[in-house]
Design a protein around this motif. Sequence first.
Motif, mmCIF file in Angstrom:
data_model
loop_
_atom_site.group_PDB
_atom_site.id
_atom_site.type_symbol
_atom_site.label_atom_id
_atom_site.label_comp_id
_atom_site.label_asym_id
_atom_site.label_seq_id
_atom_site.Cartn_x
_atom_site.Cartn_y
_atom_site.Cartn_z
ATOM 1 N N SER A 1 -7.352 3.206 -0.179
ATOM 2 C CA SER A 1 -8.425 2.276 0.170
ATOM 3 C C SER A 1 -9.721 2.637 -0.543
ATOM 4 O O SER A 1 -10.440 1.757 -1.024
ATOM 5 N N TYR B 1 0.833 -1.209 0.000
ATOM 6 C CA TYR B 1 0.000 0.000 0.000
ATOM 7 C C TYR B 1 0.865 1.256 0.000
ATOM 8 O O TYR B 1 0.516 2.262 -0.637
ATOM 9 N N PHE C 1 -13.765 -2.469 2.549
ATOM 10 C CA PHE C 1 -12.490 -1.949 2.049
ATOM 11 C C PHE C 1 -12.165 -0.551 2.565
ATOM 12 O O PHE C 1 -11.038 -0.092 2.416
ATOM 13 N N THR C 2 -13.141 0.097 3.160
ATOM 14 C CA THR C 2 -12.896 1.421 3.750
ATOM 15 C C THR C 2 -13.148 1.419 5.252
ATOM 16 O O THR C 2 -13.093 2.465 5.891
#
Length: 333
Positions: A193, A178, A221-222
């Motif tokens: 994200s 990331y 995902f958040t």
Amino acid sequence: MTSEEPIEQLPRGIALAWGVAATPQRGPKREMSVEKIVDAAIEIADYEGLGAVSMSAVAKRLGYTPMSLYRYVSAKDDLLLLMQEEATGLPPESEEENTAWRVRLKELYEAQTTIYRRKPWLLAMPIMGSPITPNSSAWLDAGLEALSTTSLTQDERIAASLLVTGAARWHGSILAGYQQQGRASGLNADEVSERESQLYDAVITDDGYPFLRRAIDAGVFTSEFDPFVFGLDRGLDGLTEYIERVGRERERVHVDDSGSAQAEGWSGEEEEPDDAATDTPQGIGDEDPDVVADKKYREAQKAVKQAQKVLAEARKRERQVLREAKERVAKRR
């Protein structure tokens, strides 16, 4: 290599890490040292990645020829090993005295994850067996120390330590990925994200991937939920349950560190026998060889436990002294 062979038979990289390798008789200026070579290589890895590290790149950074470096570090694999050793450092001391094993393992997990976040190039290091170096050994020793008061065998303690190490490495790999994506796109972690969620939302349909679609709609995902800590905690839950279960089982049949049954009926603690259990035929009493042997065995077990505790304290002090010595050396540079 057998344990009887001299320490000079250690591979060059491992010998350098332990400080027992021979110093080159000839070489460039006295300012050159293994430590400076390793520091220069780490600087390159920090700014350009592990792929940019080479003997020629390190030599150029230091202002020497590559052949000059080979007098100190004879192979790139040795250099990588020493870089890993230096970047990993020593494990942190426990925040409290007599820390519970689970708390201590989570401390080590968080510390390892932090190292991978700061030095993501460590994750690109080739794994060529166990790194038999001082700092790497200290991390493993810290995990085993945390589990030393549990009912686990030595094999099981190693496995539990590797569970934590593996979880930290996996988490570190994701964080590194990331971070790299963020640098390439100019986005911060939350924006990465969000973008990832949007991409999934664009291609995942309810018809083709119904369960993944539900997770996306739920905002996984958040979400601020940490799946890595959750996974580690559930693994430690299972380990806790296992330790409690085998502890009860091994109270009936004591299992020593090698995994061998030693004495059936041994509970691991001194217990006051009840009157009925101590009734013996007239004239035998404490003179009975079996009774005396059992008593001596339990006393020996107590002595072993005490010795293990003293050894653990000594090793903790040894790590502290080594850390302080490294800090002094760093300040003098």
